[in-house]
Design a protein around this motif. Structure first.
Motif, mmCIF file in Angstrom:
data_model
loop_
_atom_site.group_PDB
_atom_site.id
_atom_site.type_symbol
_atom_site.label_atom_id
_atom_site.label_comp_id
_atom_site.label_asym_id
_atom_site.label_seq_id
_atom_site.Cartn_x
_atom_site.Cartn_y
_atom_site.Cartn_z
ATOM 1 N N PRO A 56 10.214 5.998 8.541
ATOM 2 C CA PRO A 56 9.564 4.776 8.065
ATOM 3 C C PRO A 56 9.705 3.594 9.019
ATOM 4 O O PRO A 56 8.835 2.727 9.054
ATOM 5 C CB PRO A 56 10.237 4.501 6.722
ATOM 6 N N ALA A 57 10.760 3.557 9.821
ATOM 7 C CA ALA A 57 10.914 2.451 10.776
ATOM 8 C C ALA A 57 9.801 2.488 11.818
ATOM 9 O O ALA A 57 9.212 1.445 12.149
ATOM 10 C CB ALA A 57 12.282 2.514 11.440
ATOM 11 N N ALA A 58 9.478 3.664 12.330
ATOM 12 C CA ALA A 58 8.374 3.797 13.287
ATOM 13 C C ALA A 58 7.037 3.509 12.618
ATOM 14 O O ALA A 58 6.113 2.977 13.245
ATOM 15 C CB ALA A 58 8.368 5.192 13.904
ATOM 16 N N ALA A 59 6.935 3.837 11.338
ATOM 17 C CA ALA A 59 5.691 3.600 10.601
ATOM 18 C C ALA A 59 5.347 2.115 10.565
ATOM 19 O O ALA A 59 4.178 1.736 10.674
ATOM 20 C CB ALA A 59 5.819 4.146 9.181
ATOM 21 N N ILE A 60 6.349 1.277 10.429
ATOM 22 C CA ILE A 60 6.112 -0.166 10.340
ATOM 23 C C ILE A 60 5.389 -0.675 11.581
ATOM 24 O O ILE A 60 4.502 -1.529 11.487
ATOM 25 C CB ILE A 60 7.438 -0.909 10.082
ATOM 26 N N ALA A 83 7.065 1.865 3.119
ATOM 27 C CA ALA A 83 8.028 2.189 4.181
ATOM 28 C C ALA A 83 9.317 1.385 4.004
ATOM 29 O O ALA A 83 10.417 1.917 4.181
ATOM 30 C CB ALA A 83 7.412 1.913 5.556
ATOM 31 N N LEU A 84 9.199 0.127 3.634
ATOM 32 C CA LEU A 84 10.390 -0.695 3.411
ATOM 33 C C LEU A 84 11.225 -0.163 2.251
ATOM 34 O O LEU A 84 12.460 -0.172 2.302
ATOM 35 C CB LEU A 84 9.993 -2.155 3.177
ATOM 36 N N ILE A 85 10.560 0.319 1.219
ATOM 37 C CA ILE A 85 11.292 0.920 0.102
ATOM 38 C C ILE A 85 12.037 2.172 0.583
ATOM 39 O O ILE A 85 13.195 2.383 0.241
ATOM 40 C CB ILE A 85 10.356 1.216 -1.083
ATOM 41 N N ARG A 86 11.389 2.990 1.404
ATOM 42 C CA ARG A 86 12.060 4.180 1.950
ATOM 43 C C ARG A 86 13.261 3.800 2.821
ATOM 44 O O ARG A 86 14.199 4.576 2.958
ATOM 45 C CB ARG A 86 11.064 5.015 2.757
ATOM 46 N N LEU A 87 13.197 2.618 3.435
ATOM 47 C CA LEU A 87 14.308 2.132 4.259
ATOM 48 C C LEU A 87 15.373 1.421 3.423
ATOM 49 O O LEU A 87 16.278 0.798 3.975
ATOM 50 C CB LEU A 87 13.783 1.175 5.339
#
Length: 143
Positions: A56-60, A83-87
């Motif tokens: 998810p960090a790369a997704a951002i 993605a932030l929720i996954r992080l």
């Protein structure tokens, strides 16, 4: 011809995400980005695939690129929030869901996600209830 290839890759990416074949979708969308770096849907689809396959960090970064190209892309905002929720950074997701709602106020799923965040994360229960009721009015059959 390039436009047709890009549309095909974008649609293929969406279909692959919906059938849980995210890795292949990630490859196809990264090819679409390489062909035309202004193809917004490819960045959104690639970001969603990265997020769903554990990065998810790369997704951002992909959602950021999409929003630079198209600041009115509600899907990029929603997926950034996801993605932030996954992080494990749910409070940071709220502004992205709010932005998505400004762009598409009829999206029941975004309303529902935002209601959950307000209830569980920031304890604004009145806001959570309003959003939840509005979400159910938009789509009473949602999960």
């Amino acid at each position: 011809m390039v436009g047709l290839v890009l549309v095909t890759h974008g649609k293929l990416g969406e279909e692959l995400l919906s059938t849980a074949e995210s890795i292949t979708g990630r490859f196809e969308d990264s090819r679409a980005v390489a062909i035309d770096s202004t193809y917004v849907d490819a960045f959104v689809n690639l970001g969603a695939a990265l997020s769903q396959t554990g990065d998810p960090a790369a997704a951002i970064g992909q959602f950021t690129r999409a929003l630079i190209l198209d600041p009115t892309n509600a899907n990029a905002e929603i997926n950034w929030g996801n993605a932030l929720i996954r992080l494990q950074r749910p409070v940071e997701a709220i502004p992205h869901y709010e932005a998505a709602l400004r762009l598409n106020p009829y999206d029941a799923r975004t309303l529902n996600n935002l209601a959950w965040l307000y209830a569980e994360q920031v304890r604004q229960l009145d806001r959570a209830l309003d959003l939840s009721l509005l979400s159910l009015r938009r789509d009473a059959d949602q999960p």
